[in-house]
Write a protein that holds these residues in place. Structure first.
Motif, mmCIF file in Angstrom:
data_model
loop_
_atom_site.group_PDB
_atom_site.id
_atom_site.type_symbol
_atom_site.label_atom_id
_atom_site.label_comp_id
_atom_site.label_asym_id
_atom_site.label_seq_id
_atom_site.Cartn_x
_atom_site.Cartn_y
_atom_site.Cartn_z
ATOM 1 N N TYR A 689 -10.709 -17.824 3.948
ATOM 2 C CA TYR A 689 -10.390 -16.721 4.130
ATOM 3 C C TYR A 689 -10.972 -15.456 5.019
ATOM 4 N N ASN A 690 -10.666 -14.943 5.479
ATOM 5 C CA ASN A 690 -10.995 -13.238 5.874
ATOM 6 C C ASN A 690 -10.915 -12.245 4.882
ATOM 7 N N TYR A 691 -11.343 -11.052 5.574
ATOM 8 C CA TYR A 691 -11.445 -9.765 4.636
ATOM 9 C C TYR A 691 -10.217 -9.777 3.977
ATOM 10 N N ILE A 692 -9.350 -9.623 4.843
ATOM 11 C CA ILE A 692 -8.218 -8.713 4.501
ATOM 12 C C ILE A 692 -7.085 -10.112 3.771
ATOM 13 N N GLN A 693 -7.630 -11.851 4.701
ATOM 14 C CA GLN A 693 -6.691 -12.255 3.934
ATOM 15 C C GLN A 693 -6.633 -12.372 2.244
ATOM 16 N N SER A 698 -5.426 -11.753 -3.286
ATOM 17 C CA SER A 698 -5.733 -11.167 -4.739
ATOM 18 C C SER A 698 -4.930 -10.504 -5.498
ATOM 19 N N SER A 699 -3.970 -9.764 -4.172
ATOM 20 C CA SER A 699 -3.622 -8.949 -4.577
ATOM 21 C C SER A 699 -1.872 -9.220 -5.248
ATOM 22 N N ILE A 700 -1.141 -10.566 -4.793
ATOM 23 C CA ILE A 700 -0.350 -10.832 -5.354
ATOM 24 C C ILE A 700 -0.281 -11.999 -6.395
ATOM 25 N N PHE A 701 -1.925 -12.793 -6.553
ATOM 26 C CA PHE A 701 -1.691 -13.721 -7.142
ATOM 27 C C PHE A 701 -2.590 -13.225 -8.554
ATOM 28 N N LYS A 702 -3.271 -12.347 -8.074
ATOM 29 C CA LYS A 702 -4.420 -12.335 -9.054
ATOM 30 C C LYS A 702 -4.101 -10.890 -10.165
ATOM 31 N N GLU A 703 -3.696 -9.568 -8.858
ATOM 32 C CA GLU A 703 -3.521 -8.346 -9.329
ATOM 33 C C GLU A 703 -1.974 -8.358 -9.754
ATOM 34 N N LYS A 704 -1.107 -9.313 -9.448
ATOM 35 C CA LYS A 704 0.843 -9.505 -9.228
ATOM 36 C C LYS A 704 1.562 -8.501 -9.484
ATOM 37 N N THR A 774 13.088 -3.139 -6.160
ATOM 38 C CA THR A 774 13.148 -3.469 -7.431
ATOM 39 C C THR A 774 12.683 -4.652 -7.466
ATOM 40 N N ASN A 775 12.594 -6.015 -6.696
ATOM 41 C CA ASN A 775 12.290 -6.999 -7.279
ATOM 42 C C ASN A 775 10.989 -7.112 -7.490
ATOM 43 N N ASN A 776 10.725 -7.984 -8.333
ATOM 44 C CA ASN A 776 8.830 -8.417 -8.125
ATOM 45 C C ASN A 776 9.042 -9.377 -7.013
ATOM 46 N N ASN A 777 6.987 -9.558 -7.013
ATOM 47 C CA ASN A 777 6.935 -10.796 -6.022
ATOM 48 C C ASN A 777 6.988 -10.283 -4.855
ATOM 49 N N ILE A 778 6.660 -9.111 -4.065
ATOM 50 C CA ILE A 778 7.490 -8.906 -2.810
ATOM 51 C C ILE A 778 6.044 -8.578 -1.942
ATOM 52 N N LEU A 779 5.800 -9.367 -0.713
ATOM 53 C CA LEU A 779 4.355 -9.132 -0.153
ATOM 54 C C LEU A 779 5.851 -8.309 0.761
ATOM 55 N N VAL A 780 5.002 -7.406 2.156
ATOM 56 C CA VAL A 780 5.772 -6.711 3.294
ATOM 57 C C VAL A 780 4.189 -7.040 4.442
ATOM 58 N N LEU A 781 4.391 -8.041 5.516
ATOM 59 C CA LEU A 781 3.316 -7.580 6.514
ATOM 60 C C LEU A 781 3.788 -6.853 7.559
ATOM 61 N N SER A 782 3.261 -6.267 7.961
ATOM 62 C CA SER A 782 3.382 -5.544 9.089
ATOM 63 C C SER A 782 2.539 -5.069 10.351
ATOM 64 N N GLU A 783 2.654 -4.905 11.493
ATOM 65 C CA GLU A 783 1.459 -4.301 11.778
ATOM 66 C C GLU A 783 1.425 -2.546 12.337
ATOM 67 N N GLU A 789 7.452 3.439 -1.840
ATOM 68 C CA GLU A 789 6.501 3.511 -3.759
ATOM 69 C C GLU A 789 6.530 2.403 -4.727
ATOM 70 N N ASN A 790 5.132 2.637 -5.271
ATOM 71 C CA ASN A 790 4.889 1.332 -6.317
ATOM 72 C C ASN A 790 4.407 0.092 -5.235
ATOM 73 N N PHE A 791 4.308 0.196 -4.549
ATOM 74 C CA PHE A 791 3.551 -0.953 -3.375
ATOM 75 C C PHE A 791 2.277 -0.783 -3.639
ATOM 76 N N ASN A 792 1.584 -1.896 -3.647
ATOM 77 C CA ASN A 792 -0.205 -1.868 -3.789
ATOM 78 C C ASN A 792 0.036 -1.609 -2.159
ATOM 79 N N ILE A 793 -0.795 -0.959 -1.589
ATOM 80 C CA ILE A 793 -0.935 -0.951 0.651
ATOM 81 C C ILE A 793 -2.704 -1.198 0.635
ATOM 82 N N ILE A 794 -3.053 -2.103 1.097
ATOM 83 C CA ILE A 794 -3.976 -1.948 1.933
ATOM 84 C C ILE A 794 -4.109 -2.955 2.968
ATOM 85 N N LYS A 795 -4.639 -2.280 3.854
ATOM 86 C CA LYS A 795 -5.339 -2.203 5.553
ATOM 87 C C LYS A 795 -5.808 -3.262 5.757
#
Length: 852
Positions: A689-693, A698-704, A774-783, A789-795
């Motif tokens: 997997y590359n850097y961003i993947q 990791s943010s989803i499965f390790k940091e939850k 308010t749900n847990n287990n959400i990923l937003v993929l955006s170009e 608020e309260n989402f971990n942002i990875i650029k």
């Protein structure tokens, strides 16, 4: 080496929303059929798409007048022409009007009377009590004859399709698809197609529209024989009419087909059958004797009469072939003796050249020398010569004749074919003038025959799947020719000369572990030594699907061959293989019914075949074996099979099967870490997997954490989605991908929708903001950059090396030495990733971003 130039047809970018074979779509695109709507209309046109006949000027007027004078018991005469278009047009209207209870007769001039209306024939019809003449396939240029008809107190309705060069004649009604005041813009109908529009309007007004369609086999024969473009309405007419031939309602035609074809009731008729077998039989009567024999056969209901007519027509056709061959030989001898092939235009004029076949002879000479050709029959007693002209691309023969009209007694025609009568004393002047004219408008390159290639094709694609899809483009003919394919770097074997005169070549072609036997090249004896001296060949050819003992065979008919000069482009071959559309349809042959037997694809001992359990069921074509084996070895693809249909035959069962990509993921790992390793290996093999993947997963499965990933699509968005989807499927839970215009293949990995649905364990939003955060287990993929608020942002962050040159699409890569594409084999991509920084220059699409 033949004096030819290969031209590959071009097209705009294909519509990615059309799910059909890309080779077929590219052929359509090169014929200006490219949008989803255009493709659908072309592939699925039916008789319901034929036009309202009243959209052609004067049809309503003609229809009403015919019905009125028929009610008054007045005499109607159809005036035809002596070619197949004229014969079928006459037969069509005669049968159709008879069916409507209208008293009708017909007249077709002898060839000696000349084309079109003549005053003697009009007088004859008047003497027979005629009140109305309806012309078919003629009349549009007969202004003087129409006035003569009017002077006798007879009305005339013209149905014709030829060019309107001198305005509309003074007829009661003139129906011609080339009239500029027609509502319908389609102007390519044959004479018989134009006559059918009139007949269809008559049947419609009698509430019998559906009954008119049974005549379309007659209309198809005339349409195909007249070599009008098989596009638009003509294609629909030909397609539907060809299907009717096997069960034709017309006794004479039915008996003829049974005489010249084996099992016509089971045959799939094509344009070759009409153009080269059926039509010449009808044409022979008009060429050598009396075209009324052809009309008699179409219209007779007497078995004995039809049998006699068929006997005579077939004999006339044999006689025509003999006369044609004799004239061709004499013409070729004169061309050689006087070096006429060195001139810009070949002109051969002789006595005793039968005017009925000189047009065919001219065409054959054009085929051999690729120069405009004019063959004349000199008639000393009449003091004139009659000529048939055939031309080449880039030389408009009728424009040439227009430059010196004073030489002719009459002339006419089109860009590619024309005819004229000329005083004998003007022949030498004409030959000088036409060659001078050609000298001005042509250059040396115009005499190089262009071979227009629709598509270069990989040899392994020559299989049932491609040939079955090609059938969607039928019927082929002028304006919609059978596609020309090219294949490069072929080996060959068993080269030999065949035919009575040994003037044809046959050979086997080999490439990609596939051999196609008995490929034929007609009239190519001159290329025998060139082929013998070549180790590999580039070949241009047409394809045909045939059957033998209830098994399909793939036949190659060669159009041209050149010795190979370039090496095989490995990258191009691999990318084309990756781009194959699944499912692939093929046919396996068995002695038993497979409908209740579970089938699998088995890779064993370097072969790929169909098994049930541990038992071999059937063999696959070498083409399909090569495809499946290579895709598995190079890309780790898996496949599954299902039966589409089973056709019981005398010799075997024809089992039509569909081979599909198998996206099923299986893992027996229990620990999440081991499961992720299996998923990664399944999706990207030995890549990492590359850097961003890595950071997003990791943010989803390790940091939850609920996570926003800001990255370009080419950085591996789909791999992230597939990883999450497969993980949740493997642990018995559900993930949902929410977005617009999602890649359809993602359905194999994750549930998809364009809006939020309840009761999923994980949600991925693609270029959308979540409705409920308010749900847990959400990923937003955006170009684009977004915040929640309260989402971990990875650029994403990466550097593009300076040695990378970006190109628009895969085709742009083929001419480059060092390239990267996601469609290269896995080992190739890993090797490039390892050496990327040491390479001086590499060309790539944006696919390369995923490995940076």
């Amino acid at each position: 080496m033949r004096n030819t130039k290969w031209i590959y047809k071009t097209y705009e970018k294909l519509d990615s929303n059309i799910n059909f074979d890309k080779d077929i779509l590219s052929i359509l695109a090169s014929r200006n059929i490219s949008t989803k709507e255009e493709v659908h209309k072309f592939l699925n046109g039916t008789i319901e798409h034929l036009p309202n006949p009243l959209n052609f000027t004067d049809i309503e007027k003609a229809r009403d007048y015919i019905l009125r004078i028929a009610k008054e018991n007045k005499s109607i005469w159809i005036y035809g022409d002596y070619d197949v278009d004229g014969i079928t047009s006459t037969s069509l209207l005669y049968l159709g009007l008879k069916e409507l209870g209208i008293d009708v007769n017909y007249y077709i001039p002898l060839r000696d009377e000349g084309y079109g209306l003549n005053k003697e024939a009009i007088s004859h019809i008047k003497e027979q009590g005629g009140n109305l003449i309806i012309t078919v396939d003629c009349g549009i240029s007969s202004h003087e004859e129409v006035e003569f008809c009017n002077s006798l107190g007879m009305d005339i309705i013209i149905t014709d399709h030829h060019e309107i060069n001198h305005g509309i004649p003074n007829a009661y009604a003139t129906i011609n698809p080339k009239r500029l005041d027609n509502i319908d813009s389609f102007n390519l109908l044959a004479g018989v197609g134009t006559a059918f529009m009139l007949l269809l309007s008559l049947f419609e007004v009698k509430n019998k529209k559906e009954e008119a369609y049974k005549y379309l086999d007659i209309v198809a024969i005339g349409t195909i024989a007249d070599i009008v473009p098989l596009v638009g309405y003509n294609r629909i007419i030909a397609k539907y009419g060809l299907n009717l031939l096997k069960s034709s309602k017309w006794l004479g035609l039915n008996m003829l087909l049974k005489r010249i074809f084996e099992n016509p009731q089971e045959k799939k008729f094509d344009t070759y059958d009409v153009g080269f077998i059926i039509a010449p039989i009808f044409n022979a009567a008009g060429r050598l004797e009396d075209a009324k024999m052809g009309v008699d056969l179409f219209t007779s209901e007497d078995h004995v009469k039809c049998d006699n007519l068929i006997y005579n027509l077939i004999n006339k056709n044999s006689e025509r072939k003999t006369i044609q061959d004799e004239i061709l030989e004499k013409a070729l001898n004169k061309i050689e003796l006087k070096n006429l092939d060195k001139k810009n235009v070949i002109v051969v004029a002789e006595e005793n050249f039968h005017h009925g076949v000189i047009g065919i002879v001219a065409s054959k000479i054009v085929d051999r020398f690729y120069k405009p050709t004019i063959i004349m029959e000199i008639k000393p007693q009449e003091g004139i010569a009659t000529a048939s002209c055939r031309s080449i691309e880039g030389f408009n023969i009728i424009e040439a004749l227009n430059s010196f009209p004073e030489l002719f007694t009459k002339y006419g025609g089109h860009a590619g074919a024309a005819g004229f009568s000329i005083p004998i004393e003007n022949i030498d002047i004409f030959e000088e003038k036409i060659n001078s004219y050609a000298e001005e408008v042509l250059n040396s390159s115009d005499f190089i025959k262009p071979i227009k290639i629709d598509r270069e094709v990989s040899f392994y694609k020559i299989s049932y799947d491609l040939l079955d899809k090609l059938s969607f483009l039928e019927p082929f003919g002028f304006g919609n020719p059978a596609p020309l394919f090219a294949v490069t770097n072929c080996k060959y074997s068993n080269l030999r000369a065949i035919g009575k005169e040994k003037n044809h070549l046959m050979l086997n072609l080999n490439k990609d572990e596939v051999e196609i036997k008995n490929c034929v090249w007609f009239n190519s004896e001159d290329m025998l030594e060139t082929i013998k001296s070549s180790s590999e060949l580039d070949v241009v050819f047409k394809l045909k699907l045939e059957t033998y003992k209830d098994k399909y065979q793939y036949k190659i008919f060669i159009e041209d061959i050149k010795p190979s000069k370039e090496k095989i482009n490995y990258n191009k071959e691999m990318i084309n293989l990756y781009n194959l559309n699944f499912p692939l349809e093929t046919v396996i042959y068995t002695r038993r019914d497979l409908s209740q037997i579970p089938l699998t694809i088995n890779f064993k001992n370097n072969e790929v075949n169909i098994f049930s359990g541990m038992s071999l069921v059937a063999y696959l074509d070498p083409q399909i074996q090569y495809i499946l084996k290579t895709l598995k070895d190079k890309y780790n693809f898996n496949f599954k099979v299902k039966i589409k249909k089973i056709l019981p035959k005398m010799e075997n069962f024809n089992n039509h099967i569909l081979i599909e990509r198998d996206y099923d993921f299986k893992s027996y790992s229990i620990k999440p870490g081991d499961l992720f390793k299996d998923i990664k290996q399944y999706l990207i093999g030995d890549f990492n997997y590359n850097y961003i993947q890595k950071n997003i997963l990791s943010s989803i499965f390790k940091e939850k954490k609920n996570t926003i990933g800001i990255l370009e699509k080419n950085r591996g968005i789909n791999t992230i989605i597939k990883t999450i989807g497969l993980f949740y499927k493997s642990i018995g839970k559900k993930a949902l991908l929410i977005g617009d215009e999602l890649d359809s293949h993602l359905d194999n990995f994750i549930f998809t929708n364009n809006k939020y649905l309840e009761n999923y364990d994980f949600y991925i939003y693609l270029n959308k903001k979540p409705e409920n955060t308010t749900n847990n287990n959400i990923l937003v993929l955006s170009e684009i950059d977004i915040k929640i608020e309260n989402f971990n942002i990875i650029k994403d962050s990466f550097v593009i090396p300076k040695n990378i040159v970006f190109l628009e699409n895969d085709e742009d890569l083929f001419s480059q030495k060092f390239i990267y594409s996601k469609k290269l084999p896995l080992e190739e991509k890993i090797s490039i990733q390892k050496t990327l920084n040491t390479m001086e220059k590499i060309y790539s699409t944006k696919d390369i971003l995923v490995i940076l």
